[in-house]
Design a protein around this motif. Structure first.
Motif, short mmCIF file in Angstrom:
data_model
loop_
_atom_site.label_atom_id
_atom_site.label_comp_id
_atom_site.label_asym_id
_atom_site.label_seq_id
_atom_site.Cartn_x
_atom_site.Cartn_y
_atom_site.Cartn_z
N CYS A 1 0.82 -1.22 0.00
CA CYS A 1 0.00 0.00 0.00
C CYS A 1 0.85 1.25 0.00
CB CYS A 1 -0.90 0.02 1.22
SG CYS A 1 -2.25 -1.14 1.09
N LYS B 1 0.70 5.69 -0.42
CA LYS B 1 0.17 6.78 0.41
C LYS B 1 -1.28 7.13 0.11
CE LYS B 1 4.70 8.91 0.92
NZ LYS B 1 5.53 10.08 0.60
N SER B 2 -1.80 6.68 -1.02
CA SER B 2 -3.14 7.06 -1.43
C SER B 2 -4.20 6.38 -0.58
CB SER B 2 -3.37 6.70 -2.90
OG SER B 2 -4.73 6.89 -3.24
N VAL C 1 -7.35 6.74 -1.04
CA VAL C 1 -8.41 6.32 -1.96
C VAL C 1 -8.11 4.91 -2.47
CG1 VAL C 1 -9.48 6.77 -4.21
CG2 VAL C 1 -9.01 8.67 -2.66
N ARG C 2 -6.86 4.66 -2.89
CA ARG C 2 -6.50 3.32 -3.37
C ARG C 2 -6.57 2.29 -2.25
NH1 ARG C 2 -1.43 4.27 -7.45
NH2 ARG C 2 -0.83 2.26 -6.58
N ARG C 3 -6.14 2.68 -1.06
CA ARG C 3 -6.20 1.76 0.08
C ARG C 3 -7.65 1.39 0.39
NH1 ARG C 3 -2.59 2.89 5.21
NH2 ARG C 3 -1.23 3.08 3.43
N ASP D 1 -3.30 -0.86 -6.34
CA ASP D 1 -4.15 -0.49 -7.47
C ASP D 1 -4.65 -1.71 -8.25
OD1 ASP D 1 -1.69 -1.14 -8.55
OD2 ASP D 1 -1.61 0.57 -9.93
#
Length: 94
Positions: free
Chosen positions: A14, A16-17, A19-21, A90
């Motif tokens: 993972c 830093k995003s 949203v992706r996490r 992602d």
């Protein structure tokens, strides 16, 4: 530490995003994949400043990605897992 008696462990590197996490966590939950572990990615600012990284043949970001995966592989070996899946945050689980 992963549960060695459960299904194949899934490790997610993972970044830093948030949203992706959040998105990958939703995918894991929707597919009922409980044996999943989110692993914090290594970034240049997390590297030991006492080590010289100037002679790398890959970019510093690629080096950090490799270190993240190395950490995951060590976790797999230490847990004596017969198999595991390693993905980036992602990934699309369909």
């Amino acid at each position: 530490m992963p549960n060695t008696s459960a299904s194949i462990a899934i490790f997610i590197a993972c970044g830093k995003s948030l949203v992706r996490r959040h998105h990958i966590k939703q995918q894991l939950e929707s597919h009922c994949l409980p044996n999943s572990y989110l692993i914090k990615a290594t970034y240049p600012e997390n590297l030991d400043p006492g080590l010289d990284h100037s002679n790398l043949t890959i970019s510093l970001n690629e080096h950090c990605c490799a270190l993240t995966h190395q950490h995951i592989y060590e976790s797999i070996i230490n847990a004596n897992l017969p198999a595991a899946i390693v993905l980036e945050d992602d990934a699309s689980l369909g």
